[in-house]
Design an enzyme around this catalytic site. Structure first.
Site, mmCIF file in Angstrom:
data_model
loop_
_atom_site.group_PDB
_atom_site.id
_atom_site.type_symbol
_atom_site.label_atom_id
_atom_site.label_comp_id
_atom_site.label_asym_id
_atom_site.label_seq_id
_atom_site.Cartn_x
_atom_site.Cartn_y
_atom_site.Cartn_z
ATOM 1 N N TRP A 160 4.484 -55.787 -108.222
ATOM 2 C CA TRP A 160 5.377 -55.517 -107.177
ATOM 3 C C TRP A 160 6.955 -56.041 -107.853
ATOM 4 C CZ3 TRP A 160 0.897 -58.534 -106.428
ATOM 5 C CH2 TRP A 160 0.230 -57.903 -105.521
ATOM 6 N N HIS A 174 6.240 -56.400 -99.332
ATOM 7 C CA HIS A 174 5.168 -56.113 -98.542
ATOM 8 C C HIS A 174 5.234 -56.783 -97.043
ATOM 9 C CE1 HIS A 174 2.548 -58.889 -101.373
ATOM 10 N NE2 HIS A 174 3.565 -59.397 -100.690
ATOM 11 N N ARG A 200 11.059 -52.507 -102.746
ATOM 12 C CA ARG A 200 10.792 -52.914 -104.362
ATOM 13 C C ARG A 200 11.768 -52.120 -105.039
ATOM 14 N NH1 ARG A 200 4.811 -51.997 -103.815
ATOM 15 N NH2 ARG A 200 4.266 -53.392 -102.237
ATOM 16 N N GLN A 214 5.797 -50.188 -93.915
ATOM 17 C CA GLN A 214 4.269 -50.531 -94.162
ATOM 18 C C GLN A 214 3.673 -50.779 -92.937
ATOM 19 O OE1 GLN A 214 3.788 -53.859 -96.731
ATOM 20 N NE2 GLN A 214 2.608 -52.567 -98.190
ATOM 21 N N ALA A 313 -8.625 -57.583 -93.971
ATOM 22 C CA ALA A 313 -7.225 -57.217 -94.159
ATOM 23 C C ALA A 313 -7.129 -55.862 -94.774
ATOM 24 C CB ALA A 313 -6.334 -58.173 -94.682
HETATM 25 C C1 2NL Z 1 -1.693 -51.432 -100.367
HETATM 26 C C2 2NL Z 1 -2.868 -52.466 -100.002
HETATM 27 C C3 2NL Z 1 -3.510 -54.379 -98.810
HETATM 28 C C4 2NL Z 1 -3.621 -56.503 -97.590
HETATM 29 C C5 2NL Z 1 -3.008 -55.447 -98.241
HETATM 30 C C6 2NL Z 1 -3.735 -58.876 -97.123
HETATM 31 C C7 2NL Z 1 -2.685 -59.694 -96.384
HETATM 32 C C8 2NL Z 1 -3.292 -60.942 -96.451
HETATM 33 C C9 2NL Z 1 -4.599 -61.220 -96.683
HETATM 34 C C10 2NL Z 1 -5.269 -60.423 -97.336
HETATM 35 CL CL1 2NL Z 1 -2.455 -62.115 -95.780
HETATM 36 N N1 2NL Z 1 -4.835 -59.057 -97.427
HETATM 37 N N2 2NL Z 1 -3.174 -57.374 -97.047
HETATM 38 C C11 2NL Z 1 -5.111 -56.292 -98.406
HETATM 39 C C12 2NL Z 1 -5.623 -55.623 -99.059
HETATM 40 C C13 2NL Z 1 -4.817 -54.493 -99.530
HETATM 41 O O1 2NL Z 1 -2.427 -53.446 -99.127
HETATM 42 O O2 2NL Z 1 -2.083 -50.442 -101.354
HETATM 43 N N3 2NL Z 1 -0.679 -51.747 -99.783
HETATM 44 C C14 2NL Z 1 0.468 -50.827 -100.100
#
Ligand code: 2NL
Length: 361
Positions: A160, A174, A200, A214, A313
């Site tokens: 990031w 995010h 970003r 998002q 998630a």
């Molecule tokens: C992606 C992938 C993801 C999450 C976001 C998340 C948040 C918490 C705990 C666990 Cl607090 N997971 N979020 C999980 C997997 C993928 O985003 O490509 N985002 C642009």
């Protein structure tokens, strides 16, 4: 003398008729009243003359004058009332509102394409019982990284490129920080979607913008499994991209989940049959989302016991979903405010879901 009274009455009535025809009849009638019935008026003079009449004529004269005065007063009242009504009628005619005229059209706007896509997504999740919650865009390093199992100097921070405010505050990269904030404030079972902006530090091109939208989602309960993850996300993919969609899950790495996965849908345009398809570029699949089972450490940062609770998630960029859906080829078009671009898209769904404001900051 009686003849005088009758003559005065006749002249007065003729004058009254003239006054009633005047342009400003109300004023002319008032002048007439002063002339005949006022303290120095013609009829008032006759009334005063009653006492001066010879005794044998006094009664008849008096009765004649009083009858004349009564008739003139009545005639004046009627003329005045008619004049006022005529004035009102003229006023109403000139001020009449023609409600049959067509109205001036109001130039109506529509929600921004990103918001339209977001509303569709929130609705799809709402159908499965997920609630939407927003949170702050300026975040602590702690919630953006540390609480998501990305400690300082961890190499995963390189994923990031961050816009820093100072050495502890940043523009969130995010919407994940909200998930931890939410876990701290609410007891499971949790089913929540977090829509909002992320930022970003990017080299801008057709697929990279420094701001984007998002959504992330979270489901936590005592027996939530990877099968639930696949079921929920496949159902939503079918609501958004067509009931016959197939989904593909492959291993991926995100520090805040274990195991992590990437979800793809089969191409809704060519269904894998066109080697030069503009949507899937011939691969037959569209990678639209990252997901996984919430890392036990992240559950702990959220104040939950990982031996009792599990959850899944997921998260992705709205533009990443909107671009193939609407055939948009350059992400920079979203935020250039070019009306030719903004006007191309369809009208919004009738009832967008409400985004509940910051439950857990
Ligand atoms: C992606 C992938 C993801 C999450 C976001 C998340 C948040 C918490 C705990 C666990 Cl607090 N997971 N979020 C999980 C997997 C993928 O985003 O490509 N985002 C642009």
């Amino acid at each position: 003398m009686d003849g005088d009274v009758a003559a005065v009455e006749a002249v007065a009535l003729a004058d009254l008729a003239d006054a009633a025809q005047a342009d400003d009849a109300t004023a002319a009638l008032e002048r007439w009243r002063v002339q005949y019935l006022g303290t120095q008026g013609r009829v008032t003079q006759l009334l005063r003359a009653i006492g001066k009449q010879p005794a044998e004529q006094r009664k008849a004269f008096g009765m004649a004058v009083q009858a004349t005065r009564d008739r003139l007063e009545t005639a004046h009242r009627r003329a005045l009332s008619e004049a006022e009504q005529a004035k009102l009628r003229r006023q109403l005619a000139s001020e009449r509102l023609d409600v049959t005229l067509p109205g001036r059209p109001v130039a109506a706007g529509v929600p921004h394409p990103t918001i339209q896509a977001m509303n569709d997504i929130l609705r799809a999740f709402a159908n499965l019982g997920f609630q939407a919650v927003e949170g702050p865009e300026v975040e602590w390093d702690y919630f953006n990284f540390q609480a998501l199992n990305i400690p300082p100097d961890h190499p995963a921070r390189d994923m990031w490129d961050t816009l820093w405010i100072d050495d502890r505050m940043l523009l969130r990269t995010h919407t994940s920080p909200m998930q931890v904030r939410y876990m701290r404030e609410h007891a499971p079972p949790l089913r929540v979607i977090f829509p909002g902006r992320g930022y970003r530090y990017e080299q801008l091109d057709a697929t990279h913008e420094s701001q984007f939208f998002q959504f992330e989602g979270l489901m936590v309960d005592e027996r939530v499994s990877f099968a639930d993850l696949k079921g929920v996300l496949t159902d939503v993919a079918r609501q958004l991209f067509g009931a016959q969609r197939r989904t593909r899950f492959r291993c991926d790495y995100f520090p805040f989940v274990e195991p992590g996965a990437e979800m793809a849908i089969d191409c809704f345009l060519c269904e894998g049959k066109d080697a030069s398809c503009r949507v899937c570029k011939g691969s037959g699949w569209l990678e639209i989302l990252g997901a996984g089972m919430v890392h036990p450490k992240v559950l702990e940062y959220g104040g939950l016991d990982p031996n009792r609770y599990q959850g899944f998630a997921f998260g992705t960029g709205i533009e990443r979903i909107a671009m193939p859906r609407y055939g948009i080829e350059d992400i920079r078009l979203f935020y250039q405010n070019d009306l030719r671009f903004l006007r191309q898209l369809r009208v919004p769904p009738a009832e967008p879901p409400t985004w509940e404001r910051g439950a857990a900051w």
